[in-house]
Design a protein around this motif. Structure first.
Motif, short mmCIF file in Angstrom:
data_model
loop_
_atom_site.label_atom_id
_atom_site.label_comp_id
_atom_site.label_asym_id
_atom_site.label_seq_id
_atom_site.Cartn_x
_atom_site.Cartn_y
_atom_site.Cartn_z
N PHE A 130 2.84 0.93 11.00
CA PHE A 130 2.41 2.29 10.69
C PHE A 130 3.39 2.94 9.71
O PHE A 130 2.98 3.51 8.69
N VAL A 131 4.68 2.86 10.03
CA VAL A 131 5.70 3.51 9.20
C VAL A 131 5.79 2.86 7.82
O VAL A 131 5.82 3.53 6.79
N MET A 132 5.82 1.52 7.79
CA MET A 132 6.04 0.82 6.53
C MET A 132 4.76 0.44 5.81
O MET A 132 4.79 0.08 4.63
N GLY A 133 3.61 0.52 6.50
CA GLY A 133 2.38 0.05 5.88
C GLY A 133 1.47 1.12 5.36
O GLY A 133 0.73 0.90 4.39
N VAL A 134 1.50 2.32 5.96
CA VAL A 134 0.57 3.36 5.54
C VAL A 134 0.85 3.81 4.12
O VAL A 134 -0.06 4.01 3.31
N ARG A 135 2.13 3.95 3.79
CA ARG A 135 2.48 4.41 2.43
C ARG A 135 1.93 3.49 1.35
O ARG A 135 1.19 3.94 0.46
N PRO A 136 2.26 2.19 1.38
CA PRO A 136 1.68 1.33 0.35
C PRO A 136 0.17 1.16 0.48
O PRO A 136 -0.52 0.96 -0.52
N LEU A 289 -0.03 -4.56 -6.53
CA LEU A 289 -0.54 -5.82 -6.00
C LEU A 289 0.44 -6.43 -5.00
O LEU A 289 0.05 -6.95 -3.95
N ASN A 290 1.70 -6.37 -5.33
CA ASN A 290 2.72 -6.91 -4.42
C ASN A 290 2.73 -6.15 -3.10
O ASN A 290 2.83 -6.74 -2.01
N MET A 291 2.64 -4.82 -3.20
CA MET A 291 2.63 -4.02 -1.98
C MET A 291 1.38 -4.29 -1.15
O MET A 291 1.42 -4.33 0.08
N ILE A 292 0.24 -4.48 -1.84
CA ILE A 292 -1.00 -4.76 -1.11
C ILE A 292 -0.88 -6.06 -0.33
O ILE A 292 -1.27 -6.15 0.83
N SER A 293 -0.30 -7.09 -0.96
CA SER A 293 -0.13 -8.37 -0.26
C SER A 293 0.83 -8.22 0.92
O SER A 293 0.60 -8.77 2.00
N SER A 294 1.91 -7.44 0.70
CA SER A 294 2.87 -7.22 1.80
C SER A 294 2.23 -6.44 2.93
O SER A 294 2.46 -6.73 4.12
N VAL A 295 1.40 -5.46 2.58
CA VAL A 295 0.71 -4.67 3.60
C VAL A 295 -0.25 -5.55 4.40
O VAL A 295 -0.35 -5.44 5.62
N PHE A 296 -0.95 -6.44 3.72
CA PHE A 296 -1.87 -7.33 4.43
C PHE A 296 -1.12 -8.19 5.43
O PHE A 296 -1.59 -8.43 6.55
N LEU A 297 0.05 -8.68 5.03
CA LEU A 297 0.86 -9.49 5.96
C LEU A 297 1.34 -8.64 7.13
O LEU A 297 1.32 -9.08 8.29
N LEU A 298 1.77 -7.41 6.82
CA LEU A 298 2.23 -6.51 7.87
C LEU A 298 1.09 -6.15 8.81
O LEU A 298 1.24 -6.16 10.04
N LEU A 299 -0.07 -5.86 8.23
CA LEU A 299 -1.21 -5.48 9.05
C LEU A 299 -1.75 -6.67 9.85
O LEU A 299 -2.26 -6.49 10.95
N ALA A 300 -1.62 -7.88 9.28
CA ALA A 300 -2.09 -9.06 10.02
C ALA A 300 -1.31 -9.21 11.32
O ALA A 300 -1.90 -9.50 12.37
N ARG A 301 0.00 -8.99 11.26
CA ARG A 301 0.80 -9.06 12.48
C ARG A 301 0.47 -7.89 13.41
O ARG A 301 0.36 -8.06 14.63
N ALA A 302 0.29 -6.70 12.83
CA ALA A 302 -0.03 -5.54 13.64
C ALA A 302 -1.37 -5.69 14.33
O ALA A 302 -1.54 -5.32 15.50
#
Length: 580
Positions: A130-136, A289-302
């Motif tokens: 939530f903290v690190m993923g919502v922004r990107p 694009l880089n942030m989107i990929s990182s967010v997807f990884l973060l959200l996948a775990r979440a």
């Protein structure tokens, strides 16, 4: 997605903070998108025309816009952190509260270590996402689309370079996310096993040291810890591949843009400021694009953690607590009418088969039987720790299902086979039975349970029992648990082999004290004949069935199982003396 909608309800109380965070991040995004345009104006108009006033004026606008972006970013950080921590707290509280509603049958479905992980690690993962993923997540799509539009508006020909690289980067990042996402579920499962091993080792630390098995448990923990490290390495090792892919794409894009852009600047098709601004937009697009990929990884775990939390929240209690049911157990009568029971609907055999018994109010009932005969299972039906599979269980002349379960358990006190004490003083622990008990009432219960024999030695009612009652012996624990149950003043008291760790003399004194409680039905599970021989009724269970009932004299005269038990415990001189 359904799980995400399900947990979104726990955002209550923090929706305004989330809305404020969203608006602020949008403001930051718009401000950052304006900066390259202002930069291009400085270079192409201000510097080319030699207008220092235009350069300074535009520069001031850039500073204001940058400050605005910074303020919006700081505001977002504050509101998003507040919303995330509040959301996590609500979710953790709801999960814990739901666990309190579970019946024993529900708790059998989950390992305690897994429940701890779901209450701690999984919710922390959700908070971090939530903290690190919502922004990107909010910024990146806007930055990507706006950057593409503005870059094309600056130079459509130069944008071709980027559009050639973009599909390759998108495919690479998509493959990375597709590979890594399923690994997070495996990672959380290994975390469960680590917690289980650690919890077991810490609880059994005295036995480990007594048997000099430190090396064995250290090796076992090392294996589980190594498995977690290997799984985490494999999972996060795949996740970090998005950075090299991004860097490679960025390098190729920069070379292409400088090559073709330089030629266009030389031919006069675009200005240096346009190329500089275009490069800034490309950087924004690539970062998006880089942030989107990182967010997807973060959200996948979440999402994996959200699913695990939802499994707990969606588990329906196996027992209806019947809050509108009867609020008081009127007397201590107990009756089982053709009761059969099994712990799981898929179990092949019943633990209890067609049990029919009746205990009169105020009587003392002893239950004997071999290991696995169903003694503990039978008494757990009285306070509805489990429900009978067939037949009916009556307490106080009423089916136990007709009571409010809290009122029923207040009327049926149970000293469990596994003694449980909590960190704190003796007084704190005994008041679990009756929070309003006075010291005089506590001391009276202690006298009946023979706690007064050692109470002064451990420091009185203010003595600290330590974690799990580790500062007292097994027999002392049992006596404290009996005193705690006595303070609840139940109509029925169940003792599930709860004097097994005390000596026979103390056992006799406890039984004598209990015998003076005339208005309480005492149900005593025991291994020793001496513990129940004075009972008004003795029940012999064998393989889940009632083998015989009667008094000590009747069973000693007629029942071979009882005769064998009595003879073995008296002929060999083994009275089953416990030790303190």
């Amino acid at each position: 997605m359904e799980d995400l909608r399900y947990v979104a309800r726990y955002m209550r109380g923090y929706r305004l903070d989330m809305l404020a965070a969203t608006l602020l991040i949008m403001g930051e995004t718009v401000a950052e998108l304006a900066i390259p345009f202002l930069m291009a104006r400085i270079v192409d108009v201000g510097i080319v025309s030699g207008s220092l006033s235009l350069v300074l004026a535009t520069g001031r606008r850039m500073v204001v816009v940058a400050l605005l972006a910074g303020v919006c970013g700081l505001g977002y950080s504050r509101f998003s952190a507040k919303a995330a921590m509040g959301f996590g707290a609500n979710l953790r509280e709801a999960e814990y509260a739901h666990l309190q509603e579970y019946a024993f049958a529900n708790l059998d479905e989950f390992e305690s270590s897994s429940l701890v992980t779901r209450l701690t690690t999984d919710i922390t993962v959700i908070q971090n996402a939530f903290v690190m993923g919502v922004r990107p997540l909010l910024r990146s799509p806007v930055m990507l689309v706006a950057g593409l539009v503005l870059a094309c508006a600056m130079s459509a020909r130069l944008a071709v370079v980027f559009f050639v690289i973009l599909p390759f980067l998108a495919v690479a990042l998509g493959l990375i996310v597709h590979h890594v996402a399923p690994q997070y579920a495996v990672l959380q499962g290994v975390m469960d096993r680590l917690n289980e091993t650690l919890q077991e080792d810490l609880v059994a630390i005295r036995a480990i040291k007594a048997y000099v098995r430190e090396g064995h448990v250290a090796k076992r923990f090392e294996d589980v810890n190594a498995a977690l490290a290997d799984t985490a390495t494999h999972t996060f090792g795949g996740a970090v591949l998005n950075m090299p892919a991004f860097q490679a794409a960025m390098a190729v894009t920069n070379v292409g843009l400088l090559w073709f852009g330089g030629q266009m600047v030389s031919s006069g098709e675009i200005g240096v400021g346009t190329l500089t601004g275009f490069m800034s937009y490309v950087l924004l697009i690539m970062n998006s694009l880089n942030m989107i990929s990182s967010v997807f990884l973060l959200l996948a775990r979440a999402v994996t953690s959200v699913g695990r939390v939802c499994e707990v929240l969606r588990e329906k209690p196996a027992m209806d607590p019947n809050p509108t049911g009867a609020k008081e157990v009127t007397d201590g009568s107990v009756e089982l009418r053709d009761v059969s029971f099994k712990y799981s609907a898929t179990a092949r055999r019943n633990v209890l088969e067609h049990v029919s018994l009746r205990f009169e109010p105020g009587s003392t009932v002893g239950i004997l039987g071999g290991t696995g005969s169903g003694k503990s299972s039978l008494v757990q039906l009285l306070p509805r720790l489990y429900d009978a599979t067939e037949g009916a269980v009556l307490v106080g002349g009423r089916d136990v299902r007709d009571y409010d379960v809290h009122a029923l358990r207040a009327g049926v006190g149970m000293v469990l086979q596994k003694n449980v004490l909590f960190s704190g003083t003796v007084r704190d622990n005994l008041r679990w039975g009756n929070p309003g008990a006075t010291d005089q009432e506590i001391l009276q219960a202690c006298r009946v349970a023979c706690v007064d024999e050692f109470l002064d030695r451990i420091g009185g009612l203010d003595a600290d029992l330590g974690h799990g009652g580790g500062n007292v012996s097994g027999g002392q624990k049992q006596r404290l648990c009996i005193a705690r149950t006595l303070l609840a003043h139940p109509k029925v008291m169940v003792f599930d082999d709860s004097t097994s760790a005390v000596d026979t003399a103390t056992d006799a004194r406890i039984r004598a004290g209990l015998a003076r409680l005339r208005d309480v039905t005492k149900v005593i599970i025991a291994q020793r004949v001496s513990s129940v021989m004075d009972a008004d009724q003795i029940v012999i269970l064998d393989d889940g069935r009632v083998h015989a009932t009667g008094t000590h004299a009747q069973l000693l005269a007629s029942d071979p199982i009882y005769q064998e038990l009595y003879r073995s415990q008296n002929t060999t001189g083994d009275d089953g003396n416990g030790s303190e």
